[in-house]
Design a protein around this motif. Structure first.
Motif, mmCIF file in Angstrom:
data_model
loop_
_atom_site.group_PDB
_atom_site.id
_atom_site.type_symbol
_atom_site.label_atom_id
_atom_site.label_comp_id
_atom_site.label_asym_id
_atom_site.label_seq_id
_atom_site.Cartn_x
_atom_site.Cartn_y
_atom_site.Cartn_z
ATOM 1 N N PRO A 122 0.814 -1.229 0.000
ATOM 2 C CA PRO A 122 0.000 0.000 0.000
ATOM 3 C C PRO A 122 0.846 1.277 0.000
ATOM 4 C CG PRO A 122 0.164 -0.832 2.218
ATOM 5 C CD PRO A 122 0.961 -1.780 1.355
ATOM 6 N N LYS A 123 2.200 1.132 0.005
ATOM 7 C CA LYS A 123 3.069 2.303 0.067
ATOM 8 C C LYS A 123 3.110 2.991 -1.290
ATOM 9 C CE LYS A 123 6.042 0.513 3.744
ATOM 10 N NZ LYS A 123 5.332 -0.726 4.025
ATOM 11 N N LYS A 124 3.177 4.328 -1.243
ATOM 12 C CA LYS A 124 3.236 5.108 -2.484
ATOM 13 C C LYS A 124 4.317 6.190 -2.351
ATOM 14 C CE LYS A 124 -1.634 4.478 -3.721
ATOM 15 N NZ LYS A 124 -2.914 5.162 -4.062
ATOM 16 N N GLY A 125 4.794 6.653 -3.495
ATOM 17 C CA GLY A 125 5.765 7.744 -3.496
ATOM 18 C C GLY A 125 7.167 7.271 -3.161
ATOM 19 N N TRP A 126 7.970 8.205 -2.696
ATOM 20 C CA TRP A 126 9.384 7.941 -2.383
ATOM 21 C C TRP A 126 9.465 6.881 -1.281
ATOM 22 C CZ3 TRP A 126 14.255 7.447 -0.892
ATOM 23 C CH2 TRP A 126 15.280 8.050 -1.627
ATOM 24 N N PRO A 127 10.167 5.764 -1.529
ATOM 25 C CA PRO A 127 10.236 4.688 -0.517
ATOM 26 C C PRO A 127 11.210 5.025 0.616
ATOM 27 C CG PRO A 127 11.486 4.068 -2.465
ATOM 28 C CD PRO A 127 10.842 5.392 -2.790
ATOM 29 N N THR A 128 10.793 5.934 1.473
ATOM 30 C CA THR A 128 11.680 6.390 2.559
ATOM 31 C C THR A 128 12.014 5.261 3.536
ATOM 32 O OG1 THR A 128 9.733 7.109 3.814
ATOM 33 C CG2 THR A 128 10.808 8.751 2.426
ATOM 34 N N HIS A 129 11.121 4.269 3.643
ATOM 35 C CA HIS A 129 11.386 3.170 4.576
ATOM 36 C C HIS A 129 12.614 2.362 4.164
ATOM 37 C CE1 HIS A 129 9.021 1.409 1.345
ATOM 38 N NE2 HIS A 129 9.388 0.206 1.735
ATOM 39 N N ARG A 130 12.946 2.375 2.876
ATOM 40 C CA ARG A 130 14.146 1.658 2.425
ATOM 41 C C ARG A 130 15.410 2.360 2.939
ATOM 42 N NH1 ARG A 130 11.878 -3.085 1.472
ATOM 43 N NH2 ARG A 130 10.382 -3.047 -0.258
ATOM 44 N N ILE A 131 15.402 3.692 2.910
ATOM 45 C CA ILE A 131 16.543 4.443 3.447
ATOM 46 C C ILE A 131 16.678 4.163 4.941
ATOM 47 C CG2 ILE A 131 17.454 6.752 3.912
ATOM 48 C CD1 ILE A 131 17.724 5.986 1.021
ATOM 49 N N ARG A 132 15.548 4.108 5.628
ATOM 50 C CA ARG A 132 15.592 3.809 7.064
ATOM 51 C C ARG A 132 16.200 2.424 7.317
ATOM 52 N NH1 ARG A 132 12.589 5.719 11.633
ATOM 53 N NH2 ARG A 132 12.681 4.203 13.351
ATOM 54 N N GLU A 133 15.835 1.454 6.480
ATOM 55 C CA GLU A 133 16.388 0.110 6.638
ATOM 56 C C GLU A 133 17.899 0.111 6.433
ATOM 57 O OE1 GLU A 133 14.248 -2.165 3.794
ATOM 58 O OE2 GLU A 133 12.389 -2.249 4.965
ATOM 59 N N CYS A 156 24.236 10.622 -1.067
ATOM 60 C CA CYS A 156 23.788 11.734 -0.212
ATOM 61 C C CYS A 156 24.034 13.093 -0.861
ATOM 62 C CB CYS A 156 24.492 11.674 1.142
ATOM 63 S SG CYS A 156 23.826 10.405 2.241
ATOM 64 N N LYS A 157 24.751 13.120 -1.968
ATOM 65 C CA LYS A 157 24.925 14.369 -2.709
ATOM 66 C C LYS A 157 23.682 14.699 -3.532
ATOM 67 C CE LYS A 157 29.937 13.826 -2.937
ATOM 68 N NZ LYS A 157 31.127 13.610 -3.791
ATOM 69 N N ASN A 158 22.771 13.746 -3.650
ATOM 70 C CA ASN A 158 21.476 14.007 -4.276
ATOM 71 C C ASN A 158 20.543 14.596 -3.229
ATOM 72 O OD1 ASN A 158 22.200 12.804 -6.830
ATOM 73 N ND2 ASN A 158 22.005 10.821 -5.835
ATOM 74 N N LEU A 159 19.886 15.686 -3.569
ATOM 75 C CA LEU A 159 19.124 16.434 -2.577
ATOM 76 C C LEU A 159 17.969 15.637 -1.985
ATOM 77 C CD1 LEU A 159 19.042 19.998 -4.213
ATOM 78 C CD2 LEU A 159 20.594 19.101 -2.493
ATOM 79 N N ASP A 160 17.322 14.789 -2.793
ATOM 80 C CA ASP A 160 16.219 14.012 -2.236
ATOM 81 C C ASP A 160 16.719 12.961 -1.244
ATOM 82 O OD1 ASP A 160 17.485 12.772 -4.344
ATOM 83 O OD2 ASP A 160 15.703 11.754 -5.108
ATOM 84 N N GLU A 210 13.529 10.582 -10.137
ATOM 85 C CA GLU A 210 13.065 11.553 -11.132
ATOM 86 C C GLU A 210 11.895 12.389 -10.619
ATOM 87 O OE1 GLU A 210 14.232 12.307 -14.152
ATOM 88 O OE2 GLU A 210 15.935 10.967 -13.872
ATOM 89 N N SER A 211 10.946 11.757 -9.942
ATOM 90 C CA SER A 211 9.757 12.481 -9.493
ATOM 91 C C SER A 211 10.078 13.538 -8.439
ATOM 92 C CB SER A 211 8.730 11.489 -8.926
ATOM 93 O OG SER A 211 9.289 10.767 -7.834
ATOM 94 N N ALA A 212 11.235 13.397 -7.758
ATOM 95 C CA ALA A 212 11.592 14.359 -6.713
ATOM 96 C C ALA A 212 12.009 15.705 -7.283
ATOM 97 C CB ALA A 212 12.720 13.794 -5.850
ATOM 98 N N LYS A 213 12.326 15.752 -8.581
ATOM 99 C CA LYS A 213 12.764 17.010 -9.190
ATOM 100 C C LYS A 213 11.662 18.056 -9.203
ATOM 101 C CE LYS A 213 16.230 14.918 -12.216
ATOM 102 N NZ LYS A 213 16.682 14.703 -13.619
ATOM 103 N N SER A 214 10.421 17.603 -9.172
ATOM 104 C CA SER A 214 9.301 18.551 -9.202
ATOM 105 C C SER A 214 9.132 19.267 -7.863
ATOM 106 C CB SER A 214 8.001 17.817 -9.551
ATOM 107 O OG SER A 214 7.739 16.793 -8.603
ATOM 108 N N GLN A 215 9.753 18.743 -6.807
ATOM 109 C CA GLN A 215 9.660 19.360 -5.481
ATOM 110 C C GLN A 215 10.954 20.115 -5.186
ATOM 111 O OE1 GLN A 215 8.863 16.181 -2.771
ATOM 112 N NE2 GLN A 215 6.956 15.575 -3.784
#
Length: 493
Positions: A122-133, A156-160, A210-215
C-alpha cells in the motif's frame, strides 16, 4: 597436460557460471508468467553463493530481475512481494561485507529509484522506509562500516536522498547515552557526517529519483532539522571518550557549525574541549573557537597561548597537522600583533624545523619568512643570526608556555642558518632566504600543506635526473677507469 587442462577449466568456470546465471534470468523475465520457484532459486543463491559465482554478480542479476518485475502487475502477488522483501534483507546483510558493500549499496539505490516510480501497495511515493532500513543496518553494525558509508555518501549528494536521510537520522537518535554505546555512537556520528548542506551540494541540485525534481529543495526546514539533530546529539554526549569526542568535533566543524541558529551555545563545549584535552581534540576545538571569533565576534584572551603550545615535536604525527598550519597562518595574519608574541612563534617554528620531517621543515621555513615580511621589526633576528650567536647563549626559553615571556624577541635565527646545511637540497635552499634581501611577496603555504616526503623525493629526483652519467670513459678492459678514487688506495691483483 591434465594439470593445464584442469587449471583452464577452473579459470573458465566463473565466466561460464555467470553466463548460465544470466541465461536463467533472461528465461525468467521472458516467460509469460513469473516462475516463483526459479525466482526463489536466485534469492537462495544470494543467501548461500555457490557454483563459483561471486555475490556481487548475483546481486546485479537480482537487480535486473526485480527492476523488470516492479514494472509489471505481477509485482503485487504475495509470492513475488515476499521474495522481494527477502532480497532486501540479504542486500542489507551484504552492506556490512567490505568486498560486496559497493555493489550492495548500488543495487539498493537502483531498486529505490524504480520502486519510487512503480511503488508496492500500500506504500506510495518515495520509498523512505528503504533508506531507514539501510541506515538501521549501518547504525547497528558491530564496527563502523567505513566502506559502506563511503559508497552511501555518493548518493547523499542528491538532494532528495539527503533530505530523506536527514529526516530518518532524526528518528534514529539512540535512546542511550553515547558513553554507554561507543560503537553505535560512532556509527551514528559517521552517518551524520554524510549530511552535507554546503553550497557545492546545493548548487549542483542533483536528484536520485526523477519524481523528486518537481519538489524544490527547501533549505530552511532542513537547517531546522540539523539544529534539532545537534541538540539531540549534545544531550547524549556527556563524558564520552576521546575518540568519540574527536568525532563530535569533526561532525560539528564539517557539517553543523555553519548552519546553527545560535552558534554561541557552542562556546562552553569548545572551551572545555580546548582546556581538558590535548593534541587533535584541542586543535579541532581551536578551529571552532576561531569560527566563533570570526562570525560571532567572541573574544578569547588565551587563544594565542594555546596555539603556541600546540607546536611541539609530536604534532608531526598528527593527522590534523595541515589544519594546524592553516589556522596558525590565519591567526598570525594581523600586523597589529605584539612583536614579542610573533617572535615566539618564529623561534618555535625555526626550532621545530630542526627536528621535523623534510616536508614540514619546508613549510615552517616558508612560514617564518612570511612572518618576518608581516612584521619587519623582527628582521633584527636575522641580523643577530649573522653575529654568530650560538645555542648556548640563546635567551629564548622553549619550555616557557607563555609566548610573551619566552624571550624570543632578544634571540636570533641561528636555526635557519644551521638548516642551510640540511642534507635535502630543497630544505637547504629554502633556508637561504636570510642570506639576502627578503622576498617581496609572501609564500603561498596552501600547496605545501598536502605534500608528503615521497613528493619531496620525486621532485628532487626529477630536478637532478639530467646530471646523472652512467659512464664517461669507454672501458678498455676489466680494470677500473682512470683516475678512479679507489685506485689511490688499492691495487687490483
Amino acid at each position: 597436460m591434465k594439470r593445464l587442462a584442469g587449471k583452464q577449466d577452473e579459470d573458465m568456470g566463473e565466466p561460464l557460471a555467470k553466463m548460465r546465471l544470466q541465461s536463467k534470468a533472461n528465461s525468467l523475465l521472458n516467460a509469460k508468467n513469473v516462475d516463483t520457484k526459479a525466482l526463489e532459486g536466485f534469492v537462495r543463491l544470494l543467501d548461500s553463493p555457490e557454483n563459483g559465482v561471486p555475490a556481487g554478480e548475483i546481486m546485479s542479476v537480482l537487480e535486473v530481475i526485480f527492476k523488470n518485475l516492479l514494472k509489471r502487475s505481477e509485482k503485487s502477488t504475495p509470492a513475488v512481494h515476499k521474495l522481494y522483501e527477502e532480497t532486501w534483507v540479504l542486500l542489507r546483510q551484504n552492506l556490512l561485507v567490505d568486498s560486496e558493500c559497493s555493489v550492495a549499496v548500488k543495487v539498493c539505490m537502483q531498486l529505490i529509484k524504480v520502486e519510487a516510480k512503480y511503488p508496492l501497495a500500500p506504500k506510495k511515493g518515495w520509498p523512505t522506509h528503504r533508506i531507514r532500513e539501510i541506515l538501521e543496518t549501518l547504525l547497528n553494525a558491530d564496527e563502523t562500516p567505513t566502506n559502506a558509508l563511503t559508497n552511501y555518501s555518493k548518493y547523499c549528494k542528491n538532494l532528495d536522498v539527503l533530505e530523506v536521510t536527514l529526516k530518518q537520522v532524526l528518528k534514529l537518535v539512540p535512546k542511550e547515552d553515547f558513553k554507554d554505546i561507543p560503537v553505535r555512537a560512532m556509527n551514528f556520528l559517521s552517518i551524520v557526517n554524510l549530511l552535507d548542506l554546503g553550497k557545492t551540494v546545493l548548487s549542483t541540485a542533483d536528484y536520485h529519483v526523477e519524481s523528486a525534481k518537481s519538489q524544490t529543495f527547501d533549505l530552511e526546514p532542513n537547517k531546522t532539522r540539523l539544529n534539532d539533530l545537534w541538540l539531540a546529539i549534545m544531550n547524549k554526549s556527556s563524558e564520552v571518550d576521546e575518540k568519540l569526542h574527536r568525532q563530535l568535533l569533526v561532525v560539528l566543524l564539517e557539517r553543523i557549525i555553519n548552519h546553527l541558529n545560535d552558534p554561541i551555545q557552542l562556546t562552553d563545549f569548545l572551551m572545555d574541549s580546548l582546556h581538558q584535552f590535548d593534541g587533535p581534540i584541542a586543535l579541532l576545538a581551536l578551529q571552532g573557537i576561531f569560527t566563533l571569533m570570526q562570525k560571532q565576534n567572541i573574544t578569547y584572551p588565551d587563544v594565542y597561548e594555546k596555539l603556541y603550545n600546540m607546536f611541539y615535536p609530536r604534532m608531526f604525527y598528527n593527522k590534523y597537522k595541515a589544519r594546524l598550519f592553516y589556522l596558525a597562518d590565519i591567526f598570525l595574519t594581523s600586523t597589529h600583533l605584539p612583536e614579542n608574541l610573533v617572535a615566539a612563534f618564529v623561534k618555535r617554528l625555526a626550532r621545530l624545523a630542526l627536528q621535523s620531517p623534510t616536508e614540514d621543515a619546508v613549510i615552517m621555513i616558508r612560514f617564518v619568512c612570511n612572518l618576518l615580511l608581516r612584521h619587519t621589526g623582527l628582521q633584527k633576528l636575522i641580523r643577530a643570526s649573522h653575529a654568530s650567536v650560538d645555542e648556548v647563549s640563546d635567551p629564548y626559553n622553549e619550555t616557557e608556555t607563555d609566548p610573551v615571556k619566552s624571550g624570543a624577541i632578544n634571540s636570533s635565527l641561528w636555526e635557519i642558518t644551521l638548516l642551510q646545511k640540511h642534507a635535502v637540497p630543497e630544505v637547504a635552499n629554502a633556508a637561504r632566504f636570510i642570506n639576502s634581501s627578503l622576498p617581496v611577496m609572501e609564500f603561498d603555504l596552501a600547496p605545501l600543506l598536502d605534500r608528503k616526503e615521497c613528493n619531496v623525493f620525486d621532485d628532487e629526483l626529477q630536478s637532478k635526473a639530467k646530471q646523472f652519467a652512467l659512464n664517461y670513459e669507454r672501458p678498455a678492459n676489466l680494470a677500473l677507469p682512470k683516475h678512479e678514487f679507489v685506485t689511490k688506495y688499492w691495487e687490483l691483483i
